[in-house]
Design a protein around this motif. Structure first.
Motif, mmCIF file in Angstrom:
data_model
loop_
_atom_site.group_PDB
_atom_site.id
_atom_site.type_symbol
_atom_site.label_atom_id
_atom_site.label_comp_id
_atom_site.label_asym_id
_atom_site.label_seq_id
_atom_site.Cartn_x
_atom_site.Cartn_y
_atom_site.Cartn_z
ATOM 1 N N TRP A 145 34.971 20.002 -36.658
ATOM 2 C CA TRP A 145 33.767 19.478 -37.570
ATOM 3 C C TRP A 145 34.152 17.639 -37.252
ATOM 4 O O TRP A 145 35.301 17.701 -37.604
ATOM 5 C CB TRP A 145 33.308 19.337 -39.340
ATOM 6 C CG TRP A 145 32.295 20.832 -39.145
ATOM 7 C CD1 TRP A 145 33.009 21.785 -39.597
ATOM 8 C CD2 TRP A 145 31.310 20.899 -38.837
ATOM 9 N NE1 TRP A 145 31.513 22.723 -39.704
ATOM 10 C CE2 TRP A 145 30.316 21.620 -38.992
ATOM 11 C CE3 TRP A 145 30.171 19.676 -38.070
ATOM 12 C CZ2 TRP A 145 29.450 22.430 -39.323
ATOM 13 C CZ3 TRP A 145 28.818 20.542 -37.620
ATOM 14 C CH2 TRP A 145 28.537 21.360 -38.825
ATOM 15 N N ASN A 146 34.035 17.544 -37.007
ATOM 16 C CA ASN A 146 34.057 15.681 -36.565
ATOM 17 C C ASN A 146 32.815 14.396 -36.242
ATOM 18 O O ASN A 146 30.953 15.707 -37.182
ATOM 19 C CB ASN A 146 34.408 15.352 -35.065
ATOM 20 C CG ASN A 146 33.871 15.949 -34.470
ATOM 21 O OD1 ASN A 146 32.033 15.689 -34.294
ATOM 22 N ND2 ASN A 146 33.622 16.128 -33.528
ATOM 23 N N GLY A 147 32.375 13.052 -36.617
ATOM 24 C CA GLY A 147 30.797 13.314 -37.194
ATOM 25 C C GLY A 147 29.956 13.106 -36.207
ATOM 26 O O GLY A 147 29.313 12.927 -36.319
ATOM 27 N N ASP A 175 35.597 9.137 -36.657
ATOM 28 C CA ASP A 175 34.561 8.885 -35.090
ATOM 29 C C ASP A 175 33.091 9.048 -35.509
ATOM 30 O O ASP A 175 32.153 8.924 -33.991
ATOM 31 C CB ASP A 175 34.692 9.927 -33.729
ATOM 32 C CG ASP A 175 34.632 11.640 -34.720
ATOM 33 O OD1 ASP A 175 33.667 11.976 -35.868
ATOM 34 O OD2 ASP A 175 33.731 12.025 -34.050
ATOM 35 N N ALA A 176 32.349 8.575 -36.548
ATOM 36 C CA ALA A 176 30.735 8.673 -36.555
ATOM 37 C C ALA A 176 30.159 7.121 -35.985
ATOM 38 O O ALA A 176 30.413 6.597 -35.887
ATOM 39 C CB ALA A 176 30.203 8.462 -38.486
ATOM 40 N N PRO A 177 28.953 8.132 -34.781
ATOM 41 C CA PRO A 177 27.962 6.921 -34.182
ATOM 42 C C PRO A 177 27.506 6.350 -35.282
ATOM 43 O O PRO A 177 27.380 6.517 -36.275
ATOM 44 C CB PRO A 177 27.419 8.267 -33.466
ATOM 45 C CG PRO A 177 27.939 9.418 -34.278
ATOM 46 C CD PRO A 177 28.076 9.505 -35.519
ATOM 47 N N TRP A 201 25.419 5.667 -39.618
ATOM 48 C CA TRP A 201 25.445 4.886 -40.745
ATOM 49 C C TRP A 201 23.690 4.961 -41.038
ATOM 50 O O TRP A 201 23.857 4.183 -41.517
ATOM 51 C CB TRP A 201 26.359 4.112 -40.472
ATOM 52 C CG TRP A 201 27.492 3.915 -40.017
ATOM 53 C CD1 TRP A 201 28.812 4.225 -39.226
ATOM 54 C CD2 TRP A 201 28.815 4.082 -41.538
ATOM 55 N NE1 TRP A 201 29.545 4.608 -40.111
ATOM 56 C CE2 TRP A 201 29.887 4.467 -40.777
ATOM 57 C CE3 TRP A 201 28.070 4.423 -42.749
ATOM 58 C CZ2 TRP A 201 31.164 4.684 -42.402
ATOM 59 C CZ3 TRP A 201 29.647 3.970 -43.607
ATOM 60 C CH2 TRP A 201 30.537 4.274 -43.162
ATOM 61 N N ARG A 202 23.288 4.225 -39.752
ATOM 62 C CA ARG A 202 21.722 3.466 -39.925
ATOM 63 C C ARG A 202 20.727 4.990 -41.192
ATOM 64 O O ARG A 202 20.451 4.694 -42.368
ATOM 65 C CB ARG A 202 20.990 3.809 -38.955
ATOM 66 C CG ARG A 202 20.084 3.142 -38.615
ATOM 67 C CD ARG A 202 19.172 3.005 -37.207
ATOM 68 N NE ARG A 202 18.012 2.915 -36.869
ATOM 69 C CZ ARG A 202 16.655 3.571 -37.252
ATOM 70 N NH1 ARG A 202 16.785 5.042 -37.663
ATOM 71 N NH2 ARG A 202 15.575 3.505 -37.104
ATOM 72 N N TRP A 203 21.092 6.006 -40.181
ATOM 73 C CA TRP A 203 20.347 6.654 -41.531
ATOM 74 C C TRP A 203 21.349 7.995 -42.417
ATOM 75 O O TRP A 203 20.557 7.792 -43.969
ATOM 76 C CB TRP A 203 20.290 8.799 -40.367
ATOM 77 C CG TRP A 203 19.165 8.358 -39.255
ATOM 78 C CD1 TRP A 203 19.638 7.979 -37.968
ATOM 79 C CD2 TRP A 203 17.344 8.277 -39.650
ATOM 80 N NE1 TRP A 203 18.183 8.057 -37.254
ATOM 81 C CE2 TRP A 203 17.377 7.931 -38.245
ATOM 82 C CE3 TRP A 203 16.922 8.312 -40.425
ATOM 83 C CZ2 TRP A 203 15.892 7.902 -38.355
ATOM 84 C CZ3 TRP A 203 15.688 8.469 -40.115
ATOM 85 C CH2 TRP A 203 16.032 8.205 -38.994
ATOM 86 N N HIS A 204 22.287 7.278 -42.801
ATOM 87 C CA HIS A 204 22.890 7.442 -44.086
ATOM 88 C C HIS A 204 22.189 6.062 -44.851
ATOM 89 O O HIS A 204 22.291 6.813 -46.566
ATOM 90 C CB HIS A 204 24.691 7.722 -43.292
ATOM 91 C CG HIS A 204 24.767 7.287 -45.162
ATOM 92 N ND1 HIS A 204 24.952 8.423 -45.775
ATOM 93 C CD2 HIS A 204 26.505 6.750 -45.304
ATOM 94 C CE1 HIS A 204 25.806 8.379 -46.858
ATOM 95 N NE2 HIS A 204 26.551 6.687 -47.190
ATOM 96 N N GLY A 205 22.348 5.122 -44.464
ATOM 97 C CA GLY A 205 21.687 3.985 -44.911
ATOM 98 C C GLY A 205 20.263 4.460 -45.353
ATOM 99 O O GLY A 205 19.573 4.186 -46.270
#
Lengths: 407, 259
Positions: free
Chosen positions: A324-326, A360-362, A366-370
């Motif tokens: 798995w990766n980001g 390596d998270a795009p 971060w936007r959708w996590h927020g």
């Protein structure tokens, strides 16, 4: 005009005798074609000499001109050089003559045209897990050219339609002279001929598989990877159908290709035959990922927007078997978010949270996590996620909105 | 590929009897170009094949080449008679002032628009909002800018496909005819068919100002009508397709009022 001419012209296409035989021989279980029998039928620099093949080549040259200039093509020099290099390795005697184009179409497909140019769909690059698999598909397509499948099937079709036309006419005229009506036999013959056309096509696909296994083994790739491709495709289709609460489509007499199950089994047997004991065969995963890594976000983005959550989820999980990766976690979240059934927002939130724990998270993760955090009322954490998004993507189109959210 | 789509759709509607049919549409304000105009002919899209005994068309490279050069020669002769200056592109790279890619895009745009014209003007899917409007299609700004860059007034597109009944197909027709004596009469199994269409684009406005389709077919193999492989056949085709260019309705009515 008489009524019976119309009868004939409606039924007019193909032959009497042998209809039943043809129908019987089109069972799904065709005998396996052995790789050792697959000898290339063309050498380097092949040019057609017969009229019918020259005609097809001329048409195909026009087609190639259209395709080569199409705005659907991906022209990234690194990728196109990579594909050219691969077909050079597994193209057998015609390796130097092939042209290969990459089309931006999110679908599992590749095709070889009669004049020796191949088109690979970008969806294929998403689905292949390593270089050996991609080489396997390309080798299969080269096999069609090396075994001269297009002209052989064209001649087969011409011969069968000729025989049918003559026999149908003979049955009509002969039947009328003898006072019997043979119309039913003519219809049966028509079905028989059509079925045998499809069978010829399946036999050629099987030939191309066997030839392909031989070509990639000669080039030093692990041949069993070709069989794995079909395993992955069966899995994807099953998963896609399950989400839509339908069953995966089963093979029928009208299939142009052998069933994936049969191809998987035959290729497994082929793999054992084409390998030399003692020789090392590689799968080339690192080189593959290093080359296509740059466009993987694009490929995943295309896939999740197809609105086929079953297939998308299956593909992501298959790719994640290599870790798995980001990026994969982010698109897993996107599959849930876009599906949007009850509880999917919570699933998506988990995926985004997991995605951002990888280096390596795009930025969009971060936007959708927020946004997920904000929905859950965890405003402080959401703000720091948004801040991270802006650091990663300072000129994002929604930067102003995000800044306002941070407050 | 779009243009094959157009060809297939039109080919499917070839009438049952042996005949030649033409039907043209023009923009209401269209006047056929005369005098000192510059015409660009995009690479003529020609294919000639042999109709096999079983009824499928087998493409033939040599016949296609022959037909293409005959058509180009016939076009030259026909257009020079009208007084215009004409250039016929054989390759997309031959056009001065526009790149190969621009020419390719222009061709594709035309075939996309042409497909729409065929569907809504020839195949019965008539648009209620376009009734009595003549030909109301445009290639837009791209065509205008191509005209500006290259200095041409009009662009002409031309598609021609022809199939010639093979010996086997003719023999089969003869057998069908022989059957008439025993009560199974089937001479009309379908012979050669020809399908041609052309469109004229005004490069000043970008509009498709004129469009014409010629369909010719014989149900009985062996009966020919203008073989594109011969200079006479090609000249006949060019004459049928482009010879009688009619002005648009508004222009015609105005002329009638005057007289």
């Amino acid at each position: 005009m008489c009524a019976r001419c119309f009868e004939l012209s409606r039924r007019s296409l193909l032959v009497g005798s042998g209809a039943t035989a043809a129908a019987l021989s089109t069972g799904i279980a065709d005998a396996r074609i052995l790789p050792k029998d697959m000898v290339p039928l063309v050498g380097p620099g092949y040019r057609p000499t017969e009229k019918d093949e020259q005609g097809i080549w001329q048409l195909m040259d026009r087609a190639e001109e259209e395709i080569a200039g199409s705005n659907l093509l991906m022209t990234d020099p690194k990728l196109t050089a990579y594909l050219k290099d691969l077909i050079g390795k597994v193209g057998g005697p015609a390796a130097g003559d092939f042209r290969i184009y990459l089309a931006h179409i999110p679908d599992f497909n590749a095709m070889m045209f009669p004049t020796g140019f191949a088109v690979v769909f970008s969806g294929l690059l998403l689905r292949m897990r390593n270089e050996a698999q991609l080489a396997g598909v390309i080798a299969h397509e080269s096999g069609h050219f090396l075994r001269r499948h297009m002209i052989r099937s064209w001649r087969d079709q011409r011969r069968k339609t000729d025989i049918f036309a003559i026999a149908a006419m003979a049955a009509g005229v002969g039947g009328a002279a003898g006072g019997v009506y043979l119309g039913d036999y003519v219809q049966l013959a028509q079905l028989g001929t059509i079925l045998s056309l499809f069978q010829y096509s399946r036999e050629m696909e099987a030939e191309a598989d066997a030839m392909g296994a031989r070509l990639i083994a000669d080039a030093g790739y692990e041949p069993v990877e070709m069989s794995n491709i079909w395993q992955q495709l069966i899995g994807e289709e099953t998963a896609s159908a399950r989400y839509r609460r339908k069953r995966r489509r089963r093979g029928s007499l009208f299939d142009t290709h052998p069933s994936e199950g049969a191809r998987m089994a035959d290729l497994k047997a082929d793999a054992l035959e084409v390998k030399d004991p003692g020789r090392k065969y590689e799968v080339g995963r690192e080189r593959y990922l290093a080359t296509i890594g740059g466009i993987r976000p694009l490929l995943l983005d295309d896939q999740v927007k197809l609105n086929d959550p079953g297939a998308s989820q299956y593909l992501i999980e298959t790719l994640a078997q290599d870790g798995w990766n980001g990026l994969l976690r982010y698109y897993e979240g996107e599959v849930w978010r876009l599906r949007n059934r009850h509880g999917d927002d919570a699933r998506a939130a988990l995926s985004y949270a997991s995605a951002v724990s990888y280096p390596d998270a795009p930025a969009d993760a971060w936007r959708w996590h927020g946004i997920s955090l904000m929905k859950a009322g965890r405003n402080a954490e959401a703000k720091s996620a948004f801040a991270r998004y802006l650091t990663l993507k300072p000129d994002a189109t929604d930067a102003a909105w995000v800044r306002q959210m941070i407050g | 590929m779009r243009k094959w789509g157009v060809a297939l759709a039109l080919a499917a509607t070839v009438p049952v009897s042996a005949c030649v049919q033409t039907r043209q549409y023009a923009d209401l304000q269209f006047t056929p170009p005369q005098g000192d105009y510059k015409l660009l002919v995009l690479r003529p899209d020609v294919s000639v094949g042999s109709l096999t005994t079983g009824g499928i068309v087998e493409p033939r490279a040599d016949w296609t080449e022959q037909a293409r050069s005959n058509i180009i020669a016939a076009l030259q002769t026909q257009q020079s008679g009208r007084g215009g200056k004409i250039q016929i592109l054989e390759r997309r790279s031959q056009l001065q002032g526009a790149s190969e890619q621009e020419v390719a895009d222009f061709e594709r745009l035309f075939y996309a628009v042409g497909e729409s014209i065929v569907i809504h003007k020839y195949l019965g899917e008539y648009l209620p909002t376009k009734r009595r409007q003549g030909l109301d299609w445009t290639l837009g700004e791209d065509a205008v800018s191509l005209g500006r860059k290259t200095g041409y007034d009009y662009a002409l597109f031309l598609h021609a496909e022809d199939s010639v009944a093979s010996g086997g197909r003719i023999a089969l027709g003869v057998l069908g005819l022989a059957g008439c004596f025993v009560g199974f009469c089937a001479p009309n199994i379908g012979g050669a068919t020809q399908l041609d269409y052309a469109g004229l684009v005004d490069l000043k406005t970008g509009e498709v100002v004129w469009f014409n389709v010629v369909r010719a077919g014989s149900e009985i193999p062996g009966i020919a009508f203008g073989d594109l492989r011969t200079p006479q056949g090609a000249a006949q085709m060019v004459e049928r397709l482009l010879g009688r260019m009619k002005p648009g309705n508004a222009v015609r009515q105005a002329a009638e009022k005057k007289s």
